[in-house]
Write a protein that holds these residues in place. Structure first.
Motif, PDB file in Angstrom:
ATOM      1  N   LEU A 127       0.836  -1.211   0.000  1.00 14.94           N
ATOM      2  CA  LEU A 127       0.000   0.000   0.000  1.00 14.94           C
ATOM      3  C   LEU A 127       0.866   1.254   0.000  1.00 14.94           C
ATOM      4  O   LEU A 127       0.540   2.260  -0.619  1.00 14.94           O
ATOM      5  CB  LEU A 127      -0.936   0.020   1.219  1.00 14.94           C
ATOM      6  CG  LEU A 127      -2.015  -1.057   1.221  1.00 14.94           C
ATOM      7  CD1 LEU A 127      -2.841  -0.973   2.490  1.00 14.94           C
ATOM      8  CD2 LEU A 127      -2.915  -0.911  -0.014  1.00 14.94           C
ATOM      9  N   GLU A 128       1.987   1.138   0.693  1.00 16.32           N
ATOM     10  CA  GLU A 128       2.951   2.245   0.737  1.00 16.32           C
ATOM     11  C   GLU A 128       3.470   2.540  -0.675  1.00 16.32           C
ATOM     12  O   GLU A 128       3.646   3.685  -1.060  1.00 16.32           O
ATOM     13  CB  GLU A 128       4.105   1.841   1.653  1.00 16.32           C
ATOM     14  CG  GLU A 128       5.149   2.880   1.893  1.00 16.32           C
ATOM     15  CD  GLU A 128       4.813   3.830   3.032  1.00 16.32           C
ATOM     16  OE1 GLU A 128       5.209   4.988   2.915  1.00 16.32           O
ATOM     17  OE2 GLU A 128       4.160   3.399   4.005  1.00 16.32           O
ATOM     18  N   LEU A 129       3.672   1.475  -1.436  1.00 14.92           N
ATOM     19  CA  LEU A 129       4.147   1.635  -2.814  1.00 14.92           C
ATOM     20  C   LEU A 129       3.169   2.497  -3.606  1.00 14.92           C
ATOM     21  O   LEU A 129       3.572   3.413  -4.322  1.00 14.92           O
ATOM     22  CB  LEU A 129       4.331   0.258  -3.469  1.00 14.92           C
ATOM     23  CG  LEU A 129       4.562   0.251  -4.982  1.00 14.92           C
ATOM     24  CD1 LEU A 129       5.866   0.934  -5.339  1.00 14.92           C
ATOM     25  CD2 LEU A 129       4.585  -1.181  -5.530  1.00 14.92           C
ATOM     26  N   GLU A 130       1.894   2.192  -3.448  1.00 15.46           N
ATOM     27  CA  GLU A 130       0.866   2.960  -4.192  1.00 15.46           C
ATOM     28  C   GLU A 130       1.020   4.449  -3.947  1.00 15.46           C
ATOM     29  O   GLU A 130       0.874   5.256  -4.866  1.00 15.46           O
ATOM     30  CB  GLU A 130      -0.534   2.521  -3.765  1.00 15.46           C
ATOM     31  CG  GLU A 130      -0.811   1.081  -4.119  1.00 15.46           C
ATOM     32  CD  GLU A 130      -2.270   0.828  -4.446  1.00 15.46           C
ATOM     33  OE1 GLU A 130      -2.779   1.509  -5.344  1.00 15.46           O
ATOM     34  OE2 GLU A 130      -2.876  -0.039  -3.784  1.00 15.46           O
ATOM     35  N   ASN A 131       1.306   4.810  -2.678  1.00 13.83           N
ATOM     36  CA  ASN A 131       1.427   6.241  -2.341  1.00 13.83           C
ATOM     37  C   ASN A 131       2.625   6.909  -3.020  1.00 13.83           C
ATOM     38  O   ASN A 131       2.673   8.121  -3.129  1.00 13.83           O
ATOM     39  CB  ASN A 131       1.597   6.428  -0.822  1.00 13.83           C
ATOM     40  CG  ASN A 131       0.384   5.918  -0.070  1.00 13.83           C
ATOM     41  OD1 ASN A 131      -0.707   5.895  -0.623  1.00 13.83           O
ATOM     42  ND2 ASN A 131       0.578   5.502   1.183  1.00 13.83           N
ATOM     43  N   HIS A 132       3.606   6.108  -3.412  1.00 12.96           N
ATOM     44  CA  HIS A 132       4.824   6.689  -3.988  1.00 12.96           C
ATOM     45  C   HIS A 132       4.786   6.782  -5.511  1.00 12.96           C
ATOM     46  O   HIS A 132       5.650   7.402  -6.114  1.00 12.96           O
ATOM     47  CB  HIS A 132       6.049   5.870  -3.565  1.00 12.96           C
ATOM     48  CG  HIS A 132       6.485   6.151  -2.170  1.00 12.96           C
ATOM     49  ND1 HIS A 132       7.601   6.893  -1.870  1.00 12.96           N
ATOM     50  CD2 HIS A 132       5.923   5.800  -0.988  1.00 12.96           C
ATOM     51  CE1 HIS A 132       7.715   6.970  -0.557  1.00 12.96           C
ATOM     52  NE2 HIS A 132       6.720   6.315   0.005  1.00 12.96           N
ATOM     53  N   LEU A 133       3.822   6.106  -6.132  1.00 21.71           N
ATOM     54  CA  LEU A 133       3.804   6.088  -7.602  1.00 21.71           C
ATOM     55  C   LEU A 133       3.228   7.393  -8.153  1.00 21.71           C
ATOM     56  O   LEU A 133       2.340   7.982  -7.540  1.00 21.71           O
ATOM     57  CB  LEU A 133       2.972   4.896  -8.102  1.00 21.71           C
ATOM     58  CG  LEU A 133       3.505   3.526  -7.695  1.00 21.71           C
ATOM     59  CD1 LEU A 133       2.576   2.429  -8.185  1.00 21.71           C
ATOM     60  CD2 LEU A 133       4.919   3.299  -8.226  1.00 21.71           C
ATOM     61  N   SER A 134       3.788   7.793  -9.275  1.00 20.20           N
ATOM     62  CA  SER A 134       3.263   9.016  -9.899  1.00 20.20           C
ATOM     63  C   SER A 134       3.319   8.836 -11.413  1.00 20.20           C
ATOM     64  O   SER A 134       3.780   7.802 -11.909  1.00 20.20           O
ATOM     65  CB  SER A 134       4.112  10.213  -9.479  1.00 20.20           C
ATOM     66  OG  SER A 134       5.374  10.130 -10.114  1.00 20.20           O
ATOM     67  N   GLU A 135       2.891   9.844 -12.121  1.00 19.62           N
ATOM     68  CA  GLU A 135       2.889   9.750 -13.590  1.00 19.62           C
ATOM     69  C   GLU A 135       4.303   9.637 -14.149  1.00 19.62           C
ATOM     70  O   GLU A 135       4.503   9.122 -15.239  1.00 19.62           O
ATOM     71  CB  GLU A 135       2.211  10.977 -14.187  1.00 19.62           C
ATOM     72  CG  GLU A 135       0.716  10.765 -14.291  1.00 19.62           C
ATOM     73  CD  GLU A 135      -0.044  12.027 -14.574  1.00 19.62           C
ATOM     74  OE1 GLU A 135       0.574  13.015 -15.013  1.00 19.62           O
ATOM     75  OE2 GLU A 135      -1.255  12.014 -14.329  1.00 19.62           O
ATOM     76  N   LYS A 136       5.263  10.109 -13.366  1.00 17.66           N
ATOM     77  CA  LYS A 136       6.628  10.059 -13.906  1.00 17.66           C
ATOM     78  C   LYS A 136       7.400   8.796 -13.487  1.00 17.66           C
ATOM     79  O   LYS A 136       8.555   8.631 -13.850  1.00 17.66           O
ATOM     80  CB  LYS A 136       7.409  11.324 -13.537  1.00 17.66           C
ATOM     81  CG  LYS A 136       7.337  11.742 -12.092  1.00 17.66           C
ATOM     82  CD  LYS A 136       8.173  12.972 -11.849  1.00 17.66           C
ATOM     83  CE  LYS A 136       8.574  12.984 -10.382  1.00 17.66           C
ATOM     84  NZ  LYS A 136       9.665  13.809 -10.046  1.00 17.66           N
ATOM     85  N   THR A 137       6.730   7.895 -12.768  1.00 17.21           N
ATOM     86  CA  THR A 137       7.439   6.664 -12.366  1.00 17.21           C
ATOM     87  C   THR A 137       7.723   5.801 -13.595  1.00 17.21           C
ATOM     88  O   THR A 137       6.814   5.430 -14.324  1.00 17.21           O
ATOM     89  CB  THR A 137       6.606   5.831 -11.357  1.00 17.21           C
ATOM     90  OG1 THR A 137       6.095   6.689 -10.352  1.00 17.21           O
ATOM     91  CG2 THR A 137       7.442   4.733 -10.725  1.00 17.21           C
ATOM     92  N   SER A 138       8.994   5.498 -13.804  1.00 15.15           N
ATOM     93  CA  SER A 138       9.351   4.706 -14.982  1.00 15.15           C
ATOM     94  C   SER A 138       9.763   3.283 -14.616  1.00 15.15           C
ATOM     95  O   SER A 138       9.833   2.416 -15.474  1.00 15.15           O
ATOM     96  CB  SER A 138      10.488   5.390 -15.729  1.00 15.15           C
ATOM     97  OG  SER A 138      11.424   5.841 -14.789  1.00 15.15           O
ATOM     98  N   LEU A 139      10.032   3.049 -13.339  1.00 17.75           N
ATOM     99  CA  LEU A 139      10.413   1.691 -12.914  1.00 17.75           C
ATOM    100  C   LEU A 139      10.202   1.545 -11.412  1.00 17.75           C
ATOM    101  O   LEU A 139      10.462   2.476 -10.643  1.00 17.75           O
ATOM    102  CB  LEU A 139      11.900   1.435 -13.232  1.00 17.75           C
ATOM    103  CG  LEU A 139      12.415   0.026 -12.905  1.00 17.75           C
ATOM    104  CD1 LEU A 139      11.896  -0.994 -13.931  1.00 17.75           C
ATOM    105  CD2 LEU A 139      13.944  -0.033 -12.889  1.00 17.75           C
ATOM    106  N   VAL A 140       9.737   0.346 -11.041  1.00 19.09           N
ATOM    107  CA  VAL A 140       9.712  -0.029  -9.620  1.00 19.09           C
ATOM    108  C   VAL A 140      10.658  -1.215  -9.492  1.00 19.09           C
ATOM    109  O   VAL A 140      10.608  -2.145 -10.298  1.00 19.09           O
ATOM    110  CB  VAL A 140       8.280  -0.411  -9.166  1.00 19.09           C
ATOM    111  CG1 VAL A 140       8.298  -1.019  -7.764  1.00 19.09           C
ATOM    112  CG2 VAL A 140       7.359   0.811  -9.205  1.00 19.09           C
TER     113      VAL A 140
END
Ligand SMILES: Cc1ncc(COP(=O)(O)O)c(C=O)c1O
Length: 388
Positions: A127-140
């Motif tokens: 769930l924490e990951l979801e909070n960190h994602l944005s339109e500019k995220t290119s890789l997790v």
């Protein structure tokens, strides 16, 4: 010797060694050559590619040979970033240095790096990951199983979050491949790093799984081998050995996993019951089958390793890299451990060649050593250690 440092490296399997020898002796051709030496080398490489793909349920065309886990991780991070799309990478605080160091470099080049925290068991909260994602995220990039404390992340949940947003998901699975079943298709993984020497193959060879359709830029340029993604004359013998190691791991996965888990659980049970003031670190359930990581209060882990070595037992405090960089484990720090807890930590990692008797002998030695070291401990008064 009793070898309990299988997370650092493993004994090469006899069949792996034998599979490699012809490619070091008679079949020394360059896989790019047209003549039969070259063709034989090419055939051997493509066979190995299939063996590796089979272990993780990938397509052979999705396997890129590299020099090991470090290069696979670098290729994933820098390859994705190189294609111009990369603005933000989300990773975790407990990754191996082969992720953290390229991330530092990318940050200098303007890529935002977000580090997810972990709980006291070394687990990332999806769930924490979801909070960190944005339109500019290119890789997790989140590791599969941690090399120090053995925690195995909720990879399918993490991958699903990324898949739903069409963000490429990479996992450093160096410690997990060949030990637990991994199906890249079922799990929704886009990129995955493997290292041969962690699964009874030779050192200096590994692979990056790149799902068909995922675009990465090459990190090593030259003669255009590996479809231009990784130039350099292929190390045929190593590739053949790596393929064989994956085939053996695949054919024996369930049996080996059960066996190593049994050894690990005997060790954990005995250590926790027979030695006072010891804690098991990492997630007690979601952990690698071969990993036991403890804190012995009032003891210095490095002294423990030196003493264990005198008894003929090979152990470790954690990552081999933390020895090179001489800094306290960033993994244990991220888990909220105190300085004393970090100092007293010891990692014992089992493998398929260990015997139950070795585990028993290790516990006997550990009991003696811990008692001896505690008798000189500066924390003696503080903890009033009971006798073992
Ligand atoms: C989790 C993890 N990633 C990457 C690596 C690096 O792999 P290699 O030694 O093949 O470069 C290691 C090695 O210890 C590891 O444990």
């Amino acid at each position: 010797m009793i070898y309990l440092d299988n997370a650092a490296s493993t004994q090469i399997h006899e069949d792996v060694l034998n599979s490699m020898l012809p490619y070091l002796k008679e079949q020394y051709g360059n896989a790019s050559s047209i003549h039969r030496y070259g063709r034989l080398a090419r055939k051997a490489i493509e066979k190995a590619r299939k063996q590796i793909a089979l272990l993780i349920n990938a397509e052979p065309s999705e396997i890129l040979f590299t020099s090991g886990g470090t290069e696979s991780n670098n290729t994933a991070l820098r390859g994705i970033s190189g294609n111009g799309a990369s603005k933000q990478i989300v990773t975790s605080l407990i990754e191996h240095d082969a992720i953290l160091e390229p991330c530092k470099q990318l940050a200098k080049n303007g890529v935002d790096i977000d580090y997810l925290p972990v709980d006291k068991f070394g687990m990332v909260d999806p769930l924490e990951l979801e909070n960190h994602l944005s339109e500019k995220t290119s890789l997790v990039s989140i590791m599969f199983g941690n090399n120090e404390v053995g925690s195995v992340q909720k990879i399918s949940e993490i991958a699903k979050i990324c898949n739903d947003r069409k963000i490429p998901f990479h996992t450093d699975a160096v410690q997990a491949v060949g030990k637990i079943p991994i199906d890249v298709k079922e799990l929704g993984i886009d990129l995955l790093s493997i290292s041969s020497h962690k699964l009874h193959g030779p050192k200096g060879i590994g692979a990056l799984f790149i799902k068909n359709g995922i675009k990465i830029d090459p990190v090593i340029l030259g003669g255009g081998q590996e479809h231009g993604l990784r130039s350099g004359t292929e190390n045929v013998a190593n590739i053949v050995g790596f393929g064989k190691a994956c085939e053996i791991a695949k054919n024996n996965l369930d049996e080996n996993r059960a066996y190593v888990t049994k050894l690990r659980d005997i060790l954990i049970e005995k250590v926790l019951h027979e030695i006072p003031q010891v804690t098991l670190n990492g997630d007690p359930k979601s952990r690698l089958p071969n990993n036991a990581h403890f804190t012995f209060l009032g003891v210095n882990g490095e002294d423990l390793i030196i003493k264990l070595d005198e008894y003929g037992i090979a152990a470790s405090t954690g990552s081999a890299c933390s020895v090179n960089t001489q800094r306290a484990s960033h993994v244990l720090q991220a888990m909220g451990f105190s300085h004393e807890q970090i100092t007293g930590s010891l990692r014992l990692t089992m493998g398929i060649f260990n015997k139950e008797k070795e585990i028993e002998e290790t516990v006997i030695a550990l009991k003696k050593i811990v008692e001896e070291l505690r008798s000189f401990s500066p924390f003696k008064e503080k903890y009033s250690f009971s006798k073992v």
